[in-house]
Design an enzyme around this catalytic site. Sequence first.
Site, short mmCIF file in Angstrom:
data_model
loop_
_atom_site.label_atom_id
_atom_site.label_comp_id
_atom_site.label_asym_id
_atom_site.label_seq_id
_atom_site.Cartn_x
_atom_site.Cartn_y
_atom_site.Cartn_z
N ARG A 6 0.82 -1.21 0.00
CA ARG A 6 0.00 0.00 0.00
C ARG A 6 0.86 1.27 0.00
NH1 ARG A 6 -3.45 2.54 4.28
NH2 ARG A 6 -5.25 3.47 3.22
N HIS A 19 -6.53 -6.05 -2.52
CA HIS A 19 -7.35 -6.15 -1.31
C HIS A 19 -7.63 -7.58 -0.91
CE1 HIS A 19 -9.05 -1.76 -1.42
NE2 HIS A 19 -7.74 -1.82 -1.28
N ASN A 38 -4.07 8.71 4.26
CA ASN A 38 -2.89 8.12 4.90
C ASN A 38 -2.91 8.17 6.43
OD1 ASN A 38 -1.85 7.71 2.31
ND2 ASN A 38 -0.78 9.69 2.30
N HIS A 43 0.24 4.23 -2.66
CA HIS A 43 -0.08 5.59 -2.25
C HIS A 43 1.05 6.57 -2.61
CE1 HIS A 43 -3.71 5.21 0.63
NE2 HIS A 43 -3.70 4.22 -0.24
#
Length: 329
Positions: free
Chosen positions: A72, A204, A104, A76
């Site tokens: 992740r 996910h 975040n 991001h």
Amino acid sequence: MASQYPSSSSFFNTLNLCFCLLFLHLNVIGGASTQLTPKFYAKTCPNALSIIKSGVNSAVESEARMGASLLRLHFHDCFVNGCDASILLDDTSDFKGEKTAVPNANSVRGFEVVDAIKSQLEASCPGVVSCADILAVAARDSVVALRGPSWTVRLGRRDSTTASFEAANGTDIPAPVLNLSGLITAFSNKGFTVREMVALSGSHTIGQARCATFRTRIYNEADIDASFKTSLQANCPTSGGDDTISPLDIQTPTTFDNAYYTNLVNKKGLLHSDQQLFSGGSTDEVVNIYRTRPNTFLADFANAMVKMGNLSPLTGTSGQIRTNCRTTN
């Protein structure tokens, strides 16, 4: 009488100019990603990949969830001004970093793992391996550690000298409340096809999400399995408990597989944005393909990750190689 044709000298000068312009055009199309190569550290830091892999494996062995967290971090990072490790920078007097932006805050993690890997790299080959490349390789190694696919990571990214709270707090990172059209637009803005968006969403299949990100879904939405909803409500009340976490994939939360897509078909997507991928829309077919053909999903995911790692990297003399991933040099 003047000739109707140019001289041979003029002709070849023109031809050379055309080739130069064509080369320049292709270079612009390829962008900085054409400067990335899997062998970038082969001579300058030959142990770089093994050091990163060892650090990731140790972290994931201690806490399986860390694999999803490192994946992740890379996502991001890349979706906000490119893969430049800007997400790792702490706030300074000159700029507010990205760590406390809404997508975040109280959510992204794994910074200590990156710090430990960077320290080992600096001891082995000082000032050589970028933090941005650490994130890219750690994402791949995390997926592999959780029994997912591997892919070749192109290297040579450099680190940004600033970060942008505003950009991270904007619309670059797809929000968990997005509808299908919003998801398609968010990924399209980064150059991804609809199929690649569905494949990347398969990340996910590992990791956890905070109650605050799925509370509205489990109390207000109808497109959700009743027993699944009830079990989630037990740990995520209508108020309070925002940071209580639940697995994004209830079947195999620490194994990188295609169970995520089976969950969607069974109306067991944890986030609103997850379930939107199987809600009678244009992505239903792709979800069914990935649900029934796991190898197709794993291959598509790996290819999409390579593409994501090429999002606007800093190369050449742009940026810097930070000695501490949290601060600029």
